[in-house]
Enzyme design. Structure first.
Site, short mmCIF file in Angstrom:
data_model
loop_
_atom_site.label_atom_id
_atom_site.label_comp_id
_atom_site.label_asym_id
_atom_site.label_seq_id
_atom_site.Cartn_x
_atom_site.Cartn_y
_atom_site.Cartn_z
N CYS A 171 0.88 -1.22 0.01
CA CYS A 171 -0.06 -0.08 -0.02
C CYS A 171 0.85 1.16 0.09
CB CYS A 171 -0.81 0.09 1.18
SG CYS A 171 -1.87 1.48 1.38
N CYS A 222 0.51 3.50 3.27
CA CYS A 222 1.20 2.97 4.84
C CYS A 222 2.36 3.59 4.98
CB CYS A 222 1.03 1.56 4.69
SG CYS A 222 -0.64 0.80 4.95
N HIS A 232 -4.06 0.89 8.23
CA HIS A 232 -4.51 0.42 6.97
C HIS A 232 -6.05 0.03 6.90
CE1 HIS A 232 -4.18 -0.98 2.45
NE2 HIS A 232 -4.70 -2.22 2.97
N ASN A 246 -13.99 9.28 -1.36
CA ASN A 246 -14.67 8.23 -2.03
C ASN A 246 -14.22 7.02 -1.04
OD1 ASN A 246 -15.31 9.89 -3.96
ND2 ASN A 246 -13.40 9.34 -5.22
N HIS A 288 -6.71 1.89 1.73
CA HIS A 288 -6.22 2.81 2.78
C HIS A 288 -7.40 4.22 3.16
CE1 HIS A 288 -2.74 3.48 5.54
NE2 HIS A 288 -3.45 4.65 5.75
N HIS A 294 -8.43 7.36 3.24
CA HIS A 294 -7.98 8.43 2.72
C HIS A 294 -9.00 9.39 1.89
CE1 HIS A 294 -7.79 6.41 -1.09
NE2 HIS A 294 -7.56 7.52 -1.40
N GLN A 345 -9.19 13.21 -0.69
CA GLN A 345 -8.38 13.97 -1.60
C GLN A 345 -8.89 15.61 -1.63
OE1 GLN A 345 -7.77 12.11 -5.55
NE2 GLN A 345 -9.21 10.58 -5.03
#
Length: 375
Positions: free
Chosen positions: A69, A72, A132, A172, A183, A185, A187
């Site tokens: 990933c 991470c 994660h 999303n 993971h 997150h 944007q």
């Protein structure tokens, strides 16, 4: 909040956000080629909408195994996008940006029918946690507040860029949505224009203000609170409700009780209230079908520039929605929705709000823990 800036191997900026001071930026030891953005904006002559073309994003990373990933922390034998062995929250420039001030060799066409220009702006990745397997609802309140502070900091800094007209944080979540990295997150897209939904909401707010002298968003909040049928949750500074004309099977909007232009303008109490209520609503989402609910979280805030004529009418809010319409069914856009933008919803907003209120009974104050579970 303490921010530490560093550089990635290809020159991009990474920013660590911590609750305590003392971090030193970690060097990125990778040998990365520089990505040259070639993004272009073309204007649709039939609708006037701007379409971003970013062919260099076609081969970006897609669903790597967990031990590879890129979000991470780095470890012995593996260097990720985050060159440190731990972190709380990090924000870094997207390696494959759809918008970038580094766009080169893309001509501007002033043709009145087929107009185009370089897609200037910025794209950033916001990692909510080093874990994660976590999601936003799993964050402790202090960690969630740190994410809010990071959003606010990026909104403030990106809004000051000459090329940026609108700062749009979003998340999303879920393979059903099309997520390419699992993971936890989100944007941030910093647009060189005000995007269509924000522009439409501001135009409606202007028309409402011209007709009544009042703020459209404030009137909507007041009506929802007075009615109560679509309220999902609230606290001293924020309120969450299913909108009267919800487009999606599960849709909840969160507003501060008092008008705030953008994330950067939130005071400490409002940031605390947002962290708590946002986490609460996401916990309810996952409790609906006893499984993680795929969703999009879309932040609507004021245009970046102080001289924008409608900035004074903007009211920060987040629009959360899911395409899941039952435990085993997804909503796919019908021809009327994809082809004409004419949405229809098979679920009553009032019924969704009641169900979201009810599922909270199994949880302890939006903590995400079953009642009786130890922390």
């Amino acid at each position: 909040m303490f921010r530490t800036d560093g550089r990635l191997a290809d020159g991009r900026t990474i920013r660590w956000y911590d609750r305590t001071a003392g971090r030193e930026p970690s060097p990125d030891t990778r040998d990365l080629p520089t990505t040259t953005p070639m993004s272009q904006i073309r204007r649709d002559p039939l609708t006037g909408e701007r379409i971003v073309l970013a062919a260099h994003r076609q081969n970006r990373t897609f669903m790597p195994p967990a031990d590879e990933c890129p979000l991470c922390p780095s470890r012995d034998g593996y260097a990720s996008e985050v060159p440190s062995d731990s972190y709380e929250v990090v924000v870094f420039d997207n390696r494959f940006p759809a918008l970038s001030d580094a766009v080169v060799d893309v001509p501007t066409e002033d043709d009145p029918l087929f107009a185009s220009a370089p897609a200037h702006g910025a794209c950033e990745v916001v990692c909510f946690s080093e874990r994660h397997d976590a999601s936003f609802k799993d964050l402790g309140l202090e960690q969630a507040r740190l994410v809010v502070d990071a959003w606010a900091d990026r909104t403030r800094e990106l809004s000051a860029c000459d090329s940026v007209e609108y700062v749009y944080p979003f998340e999303n979540r879920g393979v059903e949505i099309g997520v390419t990295l699992p993971h936890p997150h989100g944007q941030i897209y910093a647009f060189g224009f005000v995007p269509p939904r924000a522009a439409t909401e501001l135009a409606r707010a202007r028309a409402h203000h011209d007709a009544t002298g009042r703020n459209l968003f404030g009137d909507v909040i007041a009506r929802e609170l007075a009615d109560g049928a679509r309220i999902v949750a609230e606290n001293d500074t924020w309120v969450a409700f299913v909108p009267f004309a919800a487009r999606w099977p599960v849709e909840v909007h969160l507003y501060p009780r008092t008008q705030v232009a953008d994330l950067a303008a939130l005071d400490d109490a409002q940031r605390d209230g947002l962290a708590a209520l946002y986490r609460d609503v996401l916990t309810r989402f996952d409790a609906l079908y006893d499984a993680p609910l795929p969703y999009i979280s879309a932040w609507q805030q004021a245009p970046a520039k102080a001289d924008h004529p409608d900035r004074e009418l903007a009211w920060l809010h987040v629009e959360l929605f899911s395409i899941r319409r039952s435990a085993d069914k997804l909503k796919y856009l019908a021809g009327t929705e994809s082809g004409q933008g004419a949405f229809s919803n098979d679920v009553s907003p009032e019924a969704v709000a009641q169900r979201l209120r009810e599922v909270a009974d199994a949880f302890d104050g939006g903590s995400g823990r079953e009642v009786g579970e130890s922390s």
